[in-house]
Design an enzyme around this catalytic site. Structure first.
Site, PDB file in Angstrom:
ATOM      1  N   SER A 114       0.910   4.022   1.999  1.00 11.14           N
ATOM      2  CA  SER A 114       0.833   4.892   3.173  1.00 11.14           C
ATOM      3  C   SER A 114       2.146   5.601   3.488  1.00 11.14           C
ATOM      4  CB  SER A 114       0.374   4.096   4.401  1.00 11.14           C
ATOM      5  OG  SER A 114       1.368   3.177   4.812  1.00 11.14           O
ATOM      6  N   SER A 162       0.843  -1.200   0.000  1.00  7.91           N
ATOM      7  CA  SER A 162       0.000   0.000   0.000  1.00  7.91           C
ATOM      8  C   SER A 162       0.876   1.247   0.000  1.00  7.91           C
ATOM      9  CB  SER A 162      -0.934   0.021   1.221  1.00  7.91           C
ATOM     10  OG  SER A 162      -0.180   0.218   2.408  1.00  7.91           O
ATOM     11  N   LYS A 222       5.119   1.839   9.491  1.00  7.74           N
ATOM     12  CA  LYS A 222       4.905   3.288   9.611  1.00  7.74           C
ATOM     13  C   LYS A 222       6.168   3.921  10.165  1.00  7.74           C
ATOM     14  CE  LYS A 222       0.469   2.670   8.631  1.00  7.74           C
ATOM     15  NZ  LYS A 222      -0.108   3.064   7.332  1.00  7.74           N
ATOM     16  N   SER A 259      -3.248   7.340   5.013  1.00  7.10           N
ATOM     17  CA  SER A 259      -2.545   6.416   5.897  1.00  7.10           C
ATOM     18  C   SER A 259      -3.397   6.085   7.108  1.00  7.10           C
ATOM     19  CB  SER A 259      -1.207   7.033   6.360  1.00  7.10           C
ATOM     20  OG  SER A 259      -0.594   6.215   7.334  1.00  7.10           O
TER      21      SER A 259
END
Length: 263
Positions: free
Chosen positions: A55, A53, A116, A210
Site C-alpha cells: 500500500s 503489503s 500509512k 491501499s
C-alpha cells in the site's frame, strides 16, 4: 573412602554445588535484565515492523523491515505490548505532521497494525477528484517523474509500468506516489471528508491499491490515541524470500535500501 584412599571433603562438595547454583542464578538474572532492557527499548524507544503489503509502494516495499520511533508522538496504551498499561489519552504527546509515515492501530478493532502516510490533520477537508488530491479546497501540486514497474502481483521485471508522481503537500513535505490505474482508480473520486478534531486522515502512496481513510468502513479517521509511532529507517529489505533463509540473501536482499531514512 574413595578408590584413591582419600576421603571426599564435604565442604569442597558443597562449594561446587554453591557455585553451580550461583552460576544458574546469575544466568537467570542476565536473561531477565536483557528481556527488561528489550521491553523498555521496544515500548519507549524503537519497535521493529515488517511490511507485508504494497500500500505504500514505492516508499515501502513488501519485505521491508523498519524501525518505528515510539517517542515521536508520545505514549498511549497502544505504545505498550498487548496494551498492558491501560490508560486514556497520551503522555508527552507530540502531534503527527502532515507527510509523516506512521504506524497506528486500526480503529475498527484497536489491535491490527496499519502503516500509512498522514495526509489530513484535524479540521482539514480532504477529497480525491479525478485522481487529484485536494486538501482544504486546494489541489495538491504534483509532478510526473516517470514510470514505476509495478511487480507487486507479477514476477520481478514483468509487471506493468505505471505513472509515478511527486506530490508536494501543504507545509512543504513531499513524497512519491504511483497510480496503478491512472486517474480512474476505484478511490480516485471520493466524497468530501471533514477530519474531526483529535483525528487524522491516512493514505497510502500506492493510491489505487491501499485500504486507507478513504474507506470509512475499513479504516476511516484515525484517533490520535491509536498512533503507535513514526517510521524512521529501513534496517533490512528482502525480495521474494523470508528473512530467515540466509542462503537467499546474496540475490534477494535489496542491499541499496538498507539503513535508509523513510520520507
Amino acid at each position: 573412602m574413595d578408590r584413591s584412599g582419600v576421603k571426599p571433603d564435604k565442604a569442597d562438595a558443597a562449594g561446587v554445588k554453591d557455585k553451580r547454583e550461583g552460576g544458574f542464578l546469575d544466568t537467570v538474572k542476565v536473561v531477565a535484565q536483557a528481556l527488561l532492557i528489550a521491553l523498555v527499548v521496544r515500548s519507549l524507544l524503537f519497535q521493529p515492523f515488517n511490511i507485508p503489503s504494497g500500500s505504500l509502494i514505492p516508499t515501502l516495499l513488501v519485505g521491508d523491515y523498519l524501525f518505528v520511533s515510539k517517542y515521536a508522538y508520545g505514549y498511549s496504551r497502544y505504545s505498550f505490548p498487548l496494551g498492558l498499561v491501560p490508560f486514556e489519552g497520551r503522555i508527552l504527546g507530540a502531534e503527527p505532521k502532515r507527510g509523516d509515515v506512521a504506524v497506528f492501530k486500526l480503529p475498527r478493532d484497536n489491535a491490527t497494525d496499519y502503516i500509512k502516510r498522514v495526509i489530513g490533520l484535524p479540521g482539514d477537508t480532504v477529497q480525491m477528484v479525478d485522481g487529484r488530491l485536494f486538501i482544504n479546497g486546494r489541489v495538491v501540486e504534483r509532478e510526473r517523474i516517470g514510470n514505476y514497474r509495478d511487480d507487486e502481483d507479477t514476477a520481478p521485471g514483468t509487471g506493468p509500468e505505471v505513472p509515478m508522481y511527486r506530490e508536494l503537500l501543504p507545509g512543504g513535505a513531499s513524497h512519491v506516489v504511483i497510480e496503478r490505474y491512472g486517474d480512474r482508480g476505484p478511490w480516485d473520486n471520493t466524497p468530501l471528508y471533514k477530519v474531526p478534531e483529535g483525528h487524522y486522515f491516512m493514505m497510502g502512496d500506492n493510491r489505487d491499491n491501499s485500504a486507507d481513510s478513504r474507506d470509512m468502513n475499513t479504516v476511516g479517521f484515525v484517533p490520535f490515541d491509536n498512533f503507535v509511532g513514526r517510521a524512521e529507517v529501513l534496517f533490512f529489505s528482502i525480495d521474494g524470500a523470508p528473512a530467515w533463509q540466509l542462503w537467499q540473501w546474496p540475490t534477494a536482499v535489496r542491499w541499496e535500501r538498507l539503513f535508509t531514512r523513510i520520507h
